[in-house]
Design an enzyme around this catalytic site. Structure first.
Site, short mmCIF file in Angstrom:
data_model
loop_
_atom_site.label_atom_id
_atom_site.label_comp_id
_atom_site.label_asym_id
_atom_site.label_seq_id
_atom_site.Cartn_x
_atom_site.Cartn_y
_atom_site.Cartn_z
N PRO A 81 -2.87 -6.53 -4.04
CA PRO A 81 -3.62 -5.52 -4.68
C PRO A 81 -4.76 -4.96 -4.42
O PRO A 81 -5.81 -5.16 -4.91
CB PRO A 81 -3.86 -6.04 -6.22
N CYS A 82 -4.75 -4.14 -3.37
CA CYS A 82 -6.09 -3.23 -2.53
C CYS A 82 -6.57 -2.39 -3.80
O CYS A 82 -7.73 -2.15 -3.64
CB CYS A 82 -5.59 -2.92 -1.50
N HIS A 83 -5.79 -2.17 -4.87
CA HIS A 83 -6.28 -1.29 -5.71
C HIS A 83 -7.17 -1.88 -6.43
O HIS A 83 -7.96 -1.01 -7.11
CB HIS A 83 -4.94 -0.39 -6.47
#
Length: 163
Positions: free
Chosen positions: A123-125
């Site tokens: 989850p780089c978001h």
């Protein structure tokens, strides 16, 4: 041999690529190619798609499918660190750089996040600027915002907000 499928998520088309050894790519696509949704897919891709469906339905907060990251040692360290960011929370690029052992590697962490091949699951978001601003996202800032809104703790009756 890598195989692929497509998933029509609530925020747009998603391409899933992998082998029985693990998923190696999840990326946003502008359009799902015709006839791709009707073909038989292997069980490992089907399981990934099922977990993504549960995630978008707010029934899954942690993914359990096998991943097959391919990149430099530093990139893989960053991508694995992303897996430790809990659902509904955000962190900064600085915090990630500290956790991978180099406080000065903030820009390198940003680049690794930008090259993250397994969106949503790694989850780089959930990584935002130190000042709380949404910053670059390979899938586009609209997708980043949509994913963060999906995970917003306020939607689950918790205190606090992602931004």
């Amino acid at each position: 041999m890598k195989q692929h499928t497509y998933f029509d998520s609530p925020i747009g088309g998603v391409k899933i690529v992998g082998t029985p050894a693990g998923i190696s790519e999840i990326s946003f696509v502008e359009q799902i190619p015709p006839n791709e949704m009707d073909r038989e897919i292997p069980s490992f891709l089907d399981e990934c798609q099922a977990q993504l469906e549960e995630y978008f339905a707010k029934k899954r907060k942690k993914f359990t499918i096998k991943l097959n990251f391919q990149g430099s040692d530093f990139q893989i360290a960053v991508w694995k660190e992303l897996l430790e960011i809990p659902y509904g929370f955000t962190t900064s690029y600085l915090a990630v750089s500290q956790k991978v052992g180099d406080r000065k590697a903030v820009r390198a962490v940003g680049q690794a996040c930008g090259q993250n091949p397994i969106a949503i699951i790694a989850p780089c978001h959930r990584v935002i600027g130190l000042n709380g601003n949404l910053t670059g996202y390979a899938g586009g800032l609209d997708h980043k915002r949509d994913l963060l809104m999906l995970e917003n703790p306020l939607a689950f009756g918790k205190q606090g907000s992602l931004f």
